[in-house]
Motif scaffolding. Structure first.
Motif, PDB file in Angstrom:
ATOM      1  N   ILE A  57       0.829  -1.210   0.000  1.00 40.65           N
ATOM      2  CA  ILE A  57       0.000   0.000   0.000  1.00 40.65           C
ATOM      3  C   ILE A  57       0.866   1.264   0.000  1.00 40.65           C
ATOM      4  CG2 ILE A  57      -0.304   0.200   2.499  1.00 40.65           C
ATOM      5  CD1 ILE A  57      -2.970   0.813  -0.220  1.00 40.65           C
ATOM      6  N   LEU A  58       2.108   1.126   0.397  1.00 38.88           N
ATOM      7  CA  LEU A  58       3.051   2.250   0.311  1.00 38.88           C
ATOM      8  C   LEU A  58       3.826   2.214  -1.003  1.00 38.88           C
ATOM      9  CD1 LEU A  58       4.536   2.041   3.920  1.00 38.88           C
ATOM     10  CD2 LEU A  58       2.758   3.599   3.106  1.00 38.88           C
ATOM     11  N   LEU A  59       4.217   1.021  -1.421  1.00 38.75           N
ATOM     12  CA  LEU A  59       5.071   0.872  -2.597  1.00 38.75           C
ATOM     13  C   LEU A  59       4.386   1.321  -3.885  1.00 38.75           C
ATOM     14  CD1 LEU A  59       7.731  -0.283  -3.875  1.00 38.75           C
ATOM     15  CD2 LEU A  59       6.421  -2.391  -4.228  1.00 38.75           C
ATOM     16  N   ILE A  60       3.209   0.811  -4.142  1.00 36.83           N
ATOM     17  CA  ILE A  60       2.596   1.043  -5.459  1.00 36.83           C
ATOM     18  C   ILE A  60       2.208   2.510  -5.681  1.00 36.83           C
ATOM     19  CG2 ILE A  60       0.658   0.428  -6.959  1.00 36.83           C
ATOM     20  CD1 ILE A  60       1.030  -2.464  -5.962  1.00 36.83           C
ATOM     21  N   PRO A  61       1.508   3.163  -4.745  1.00 33.45           N
ATOM     22  CA  PRO A  61       1.212   4.584  -4.992  1.00 33.45           C
ATOM     23  C   PRO A  61       2.467   5.452  -5.056  1.00 33.45           C
ATOM     24  CG  PRO A  61      -0.206   3.717  -3.269  1.00 33.45           C
ATOM     25  CD  PRO A  61       0.833   2.673  -3.545  1.00 33.45           C
TER      26      PRO A  61
END
Length: 131
Positions: A57-61
């Protein structure tokens, strides 16, 4: 950008592989669904999967936003470091959870860099366009 896209898919596939390994560990250690505890070795696999999911949830955005403002090769390099770090984290955690720190640091650091790059890029864009 194609390399960034491929590495994001690789991160997603890595999560799928971790899920498959959790399923195998569930069978190997006799932990019947929906239980998520009951055997320490199963729980190690499960925690790797859950921690990886939590980081997604932190990596992709952050990847998406940073790649809007920065060189895709830089973003791809951060993704590659993340993937390697997750593999190291997996191996260490399954063997001995107390040794997971290095893998976590290697996989979390590029997320921090991507978040900072996303903030800097968006902030600079706002500044240039007069807010």
């Amino acid at each position: 950008m194609a390399l960034v896209h491929l590495l994001v898919v690789a991160a997603l596939l890595q999560l799928v592989v971790f899920g498959v390994l959790v399923g195998r560990a569930r069978v190997r250690y006799g932990v019947k669904a929906p239980a998520t505890s009951g055997n320490e070795h199963f729980e190690r696999y499960y925690r790797v999967q859950m921690n990886t999911l939590e980081l997604m949830i932190l990596l992709i955005p952050s990847t998406w936003i940073a790649s809007t403002y920065w060189n895709p090769l830089f973003v791809a390099a951060m993704l590659a470091v993340y993937l390697i770090g997750r593999f190291i984290y997996f191996r260490a955690y399954v063997q001995d959870p107390s040794k997971r720190g290095t893998g976590f640091l290697i996989s979390f650091s590029p997320i921090g860099v991507l978040m900072a790059a996303a903030i800097a890029g968006a902030g600079w864009s706002l500044f240039q366009n007069g807010w």
